[in-house]
Design a protein around this motif. Structure first.
Motif, PDB file in Angstrom:
ATOM      1  N   THR A   1      -1.214  37.585 -12.177  1.00  0.00           N
ATOM      2  CA  THR A   1      -0.896  38.990 -11.910  1.00  0.00           C
ATOM      3  C   THR A   1       0.609  39.233 -11.964  1.00  0.00           C
ATOM      4  N   MET A   2       1.384  38.307 -11.434  1.00  0.00           N
ATOM      5  CA  MET A   2       2.837  38.438 -11.490  1.00  0.00           C
ATOM      6  C   MET A   2       3.338  38.424 -12.929  1.00  0.00           C
ATOM      7  N   LEU A   3       2.744  37.584 -13.765  1.00  0.00           N
ATOM      8  CA  LEU A   3       3.117  37.545 -15.178  1.00  0.00           C
ATOM      9  C   LEU A   3       2.776  38.869 -15.864  1.00  0.00           C
ATOM     10  N   CYS A   4       1.581  39.388 -15.575  1.00  0.00           N
ATOM     11  CA  CYS A   4       1.172  40.662 -16.175  1.00  0.00           C
ATOM     12  C   CYS A   4       2.037  41.816 -15.681  1.00  0.00           C
TER      13      CYS A   4
ATOM     14  N   LEU B   1     -10.460  38.570  -7.680  1.00  0.00           N
ATOM     15  CA  LEU B   1      -9.057  38.155  -7.640  1.00  0.00           C
ATOM     16  C   LEU B   1      -8.299  38.492  -8.921  1.00  0.00           C
ATOM     17  N   ILE B   2      -8.939  38.361 -10.068  1.00  0.00           N
ATOM     18  CA  ILE B   2      -8.211  38.392 -11.342  1.00  0.00           C
ATOM     19  C   ILE B   2      -8.202  39.766 -11.995  1.00  0.00           C
ATOM     20  N   HIS B   3      -9.055  40.686 -11.574  1.00  0.00           N
ATOM     21  CA  HIS B   3      -9.230  41.924 -12.338  1.00  0.00           C
ATOM     22  C   HIS B   3      -7.985  42.804 -12.366  1.00  0.00           C
ATOM     23  N   PHE B   4      -7.166  42.763 -11.307  1.00  0.00           N
ATOM     24  CA  PHE B   4      -5.999  43.653 -11.272  1.00  0.00           C
ATOM     25  C   PHE B   4      -5.001  43.303 -12.373  1.00  0.00           C
ATOM     26  N   ALA B   5      -4.935  42.034 -12.748  1.00  0.00           N
ATOM     27  CA  ALA B   5      -4.046  41.633 -13.844  1.00  0.00           C
ATOM     28  C   ALA B   5      -4.427  42.343 -15.138  1.00  0.00           C
TER      29      ALA B   5
ATOM     30  N   LEU C   1       0.972  33.325  -0.058  1.00  0.00           N
ATOM     31  CA  LEU C   1       0.303  32.020  -0.045  1.00  0.00           C
ATOM     32  C   LEU C   1      -0.157  31.632   1.359  1.00  0.00           C
ATOM     33  N   PHE C   2       0.545  32.137   2.373  1.00  0.00           N
ATOM     34  CA  PHE C   2       0.158  31.850   3.753  1.00  0.00           C
ATOM     35  C   PHE C   2      -0.627  33.005   4.386  1.00  0.00           C
ATOM     36  N   PHE C   3      -1.004  33.977   3.578  1.00  0.00           N
ATOM     37  CA  PHE C   3      -1.841  35.095   4.011  1.00  0.00           C
ATOM     38  C   PHE C   3      -1.208  35.944   5.109  1.00  0.00           C
ATOM     39  N   ILE C   4       0.107  36.090   5.096  1.00  0.00           N
ATOM     40  CA  ILE C   4       0.769  36.856   6.157  1.00  0.00           C
ATOM     41  C   ILE C   4       1.571  38.024   5.588  1.00  0.00           C
ATOM     42  N   GLN C   5       1.338  38.385   4.326  1.00  0.00           N
ATOM     43  CA  GLN C   5       2.127  39.454   3.726  1.00  0.00           C
ATOM     44  C   GLN C   5       1.915  40.786   4.433  1.00  0.00           C
ATOM     45  N   GLY C   6       0.690  41.062   4.860  1.00  0.00           N
ATOM     46  CA  GLY C   6       0.412  42.307   5.560  1.00  0.00           C
ATOM     47  C   GLY C   6       1.062  42.354   6.926  1.00  0.00           C
ATOM     48  N   ILE C   7       1.028  41.237   7.639  1.00  0.00           N
ATOM     49  CA  ILE C   7       1.635  41.164   8.970  1.00  0.00           C
ATOM     50  C   ILE C   7       3.139  41.379   8.882  1.00  0.00           C
ATOM     51  N   LEU C   8       3.752  40.862   7.816  1.00  0.00           N
ATOM     52  CA  LEU C   8       5.193  41.009   7.633  1.00  0.00           C
ATOM     53  C   LEU C   8       5.575  42.348   6.998  1.00  0.00           C
ATOM     54  N   GLY C   9       4.577  43.135   6.626  1.00  0.00           N
ATOM     55  CA  GLY C   9       4.850  44.443   6.045  1.00  0.00           C
ATOM     56  C   GLY C   9       5.365  44.393   4.619  1.00  0.00           C
ATOM     57  N   LEU C  10       5.031  43.345   3.880  1.00  0.00           N
ATOM     58  CA  LEU C  10       5.490  43.205   2.500  1.00  0.00           C
ATOM     59  C   LEU C  10       4.508  43.852   1.529  1.00  0.00           C
ATOM     60  N   ASP C  11       5.015  44.308   0.401  1.00  0.00           N
ATOM     61  CA  ASP C  11       4.157  44.892  -0.629  1.00  0.00           C
ATOM     62  C   ASP C  11       3.198  43.848  -1.171  1.00  0.00           C
TER      63      ASP C  11
ATOM     64  N   ARG D   1     -10.280  26.494   0.269  1.00  0.00           N
ATOM     65  CA  ARG D   1     -11.255  27.086  -0.644  1.00  0.00           C
ATOM     66  C   ARG D   1     -10.796  28.464  -1.128  1.00  0.00           C
ATOM     67  N   LEU D   2     -10.183  29.243  -0.241  1.00  0.00           N
ATOM     68  CA  LEU D   2      -9.682  30.559  -0.632  1.00  0.00           C
ATOM     69  C   LEU D   2      -8.414  30.456  -1.462  1.00  0.00           C
ATOM     70  N   PHE D   3      -7.593  29.463  -1.144  1.00  0.00           N
ATOM     71  CA  PHE D   3      -6.218  29.417  -1.646  1.00  0.00           C
ATOM     72  C   PHE D   3      -6.101  29.178  -3.150  1.00  0.00           C
ATOM     73  N   ALA D   4      -6.798  28.178  -3.675  1.00  0.00           N
ATOM     74  CA  ALA D   4      -6.547  27.730  -5.048  1.00  0.00           C
ATOM     75  C   ALA D   4      -6.766  28.835  -6.095  1.00  0.00           C
ATOM     76  N   PRO D   5      -7.959  29.464  -6.165  1.00  0.00           N
ATOM     77  CA  PRO D   5      -8.120  30.537  -7.163  1.00  0.00           C
ATOM     78  C   PRO D   5      -7.236  31.738  -6.861  1.00  0.00           C
ATOM     79  N   TYR D   6      -6.984  31.973  -5.590  1.00  0.00           N
ATOM     80  CA  TYR D   6      -6.117  33.072  -5.168  1.00  0.00           C
ATOM     81  C   TYR D   6      -4.695  32.876  -5.669  1.00  0.00           C
ATOM     82  N   ALA D   7      -4.168  31.661  -5.529  1.00  0.00           N
ATOM     83  CA  ALA D   7      -2.802  31.373  -5.977  1.00  0.00           C
ATOM     84  C   ALA D   7      -2.681  31.506  -7.490  1.00  0.00           C
ATOM     85  N   VAL D   8      -3.676  31.008  -8.222  1.00  0.00           N
ATOM     86  CA  VAL D   8      -3.652  31.130  -9.684  1.00  0.00           C
ATOM     87  C   VAL D   8      -3.703  32.599 -10.090  1.00  0.00           C
TER      88      VAL D   8
END
Length: 354
Positions: free
Chosen positions: A105-108, A296-300, A134-144, A93-100
């Motif tokens: 955001t990456m395109l913008c 989710l979308i406003h930062f773009a 996509l696996f929700f571990i970016q913070g744990i791995l210390g990634l931007d 439920r979290l993943f689909a709109p989050y991934a889109v």
């Protein structure tokens, strides 16, 4: 308790917190934020400093709604397979709109890098960075972070997973309340005060746990559980009050205040209304289910607005009014985009479950 009608306080808090986070980010990123301070220096500075506190509203409300969803399994026998299904369905439920939203955001950000050289845009995203998100571990791995709100989605899934394990695994909710209360106090007094734990659920479970306790104290069918949850809420409020004499933490007080509001008015439906008041309430009903997509979308659109501001040399005018106009445009565009993201992605996917 089954939700048979829209609940006013829940919907209002969703819309208010999402809007507050959007304007907080608008006051924090890019040349538009700097120039907007020319027109409204006090308000923009206040939003920059305190707008992030709206996250506490999200956390308490998320705990309240998670307890509402998960407590229906209270009388069922434990099944590890069933537990994994519940956790995975939440991820889906979290993943689909989050991934889109991440892809948009990456395109913008790609477009923005042609004109804007600012730290908040970051370097070109890598495949490993995207997969970690996509696996929700970016913070744990210390990634931007790719997007300003990506960290919250990862934390929400961590918190929901921990709560699901507790509420589905323990046959007696009294034990859950004791464990949750201890974790909440430890979080509020220690973990939540150190940035070293920001990537982990323990940093946020204080506010989240208050929302869970608020639901159990009012709506759980077992009166013994209700009484114990009420006692836990009172105990935590006393601890927050005593700790405030040493150092005042406004976010802890805000979290407890939101939990109290949910306990008292969380099950209130919309009041009868006519005229403008009815229009306003209808707007809240419409915006509430779309608040997650807007978040989710406003930062773009913040990226696009700042790109337009720089590329067209509008920043040379140093116009606070123009900057505020672009901010309003971001809010409007985010609302429109959130409607499509909700209708085309979030709503259909919410009906897909294992």
């Amino acid at each position: 308790m089954k939700k048979t009608a829209p609940l006013f306080l829940i919907d209002f808090l969703k819309v208010f917190a999402a809007l507050f986070i959007i304007v907080h980010h608008l006051s924090s990123y890019g040349q538009i934020a700097e120039d907007a301070r020319i027109a409204l220096p006090g308000i923009m500075t206040w939003l920059f400093e305190y707008g992030r506190y709206a996250v506490q509203i999200f956390l308490v409300m998320a705990g309240y709604l998670a307890a509402q969803s998960l407590s229906r399994y209270a009388n069922q026998s434990f099944s590890s397979q069933h537990l994994l299904k519940v956790i995975f369905n939440r991820y889906l439920r979290l993943f689909a709109p989050y991934a889109v939203a991440l892809l948009v955001t990456m395109l913008c950000a790609y477009i923005a890098r042609f004109w804007v050289n600012d730290e908040y845009i970051g370097q070109t995203e890598t495949l490993s960075q995207f997969l970690a998100h996509l696996f929700f571990i970016q913070g744990i791995l210390g990634l931007d972070s790719i997007s300003a709100g990506a960290w919250y989605v990862a934390i929400d899934w961590q918190l929901y997973t921990v709560l699901a394990i507790m509420l589905i695994s323990f046959p007696r909710y009294q034990a859950v309340i004791w464990i949750l209360s201890i974790l909440a106090v430890c979080s509020l007094l220690f973990f939540n005060r150190s940035s070293a734990y920001e990537a982990y659920f323990i940093y946020f479970i204080g506010a989240y746990g208050l929302g869970v306790l608020a639901y159990l104290a009012k709506h759980f069918q077992n009166t013994d559980v209700q009484r114990l949850a009420k006692s836990a809420l009172i105990m935590i409020s006393v601890i927050i009050l005593i700790s405030s004499f040493e150092q005042l933490w406004l976010r802890n007080i805000l979290a407890w205040a939101v939990a109290l509001m949910l306990f008292v008015w969380g099950n209130q439906t919309y009041p009868p209304a006519v005229g403008f008041k009815k229009t306003l309430l209808n707007a809240i009903v419409w915006a509430s289910p779309r608040s997650y997509s807007a978040f989710l979308i406003h930062f773009a659109f913040i990226l696009l607005a700042n790109t337009l501001y720089i590329a067209c040399d509008w920043y040379l005018y140093k116009s606070g009014l123009l900057a505020l106009t672009l901010m309003l445009s971001v809010v409007i565009c985010s609302t429109v985009a959130a409607n499509y993201l909700y209708r085309l992605i979030e709503l259909p996917v919410s009906k897909l479950k294992l």
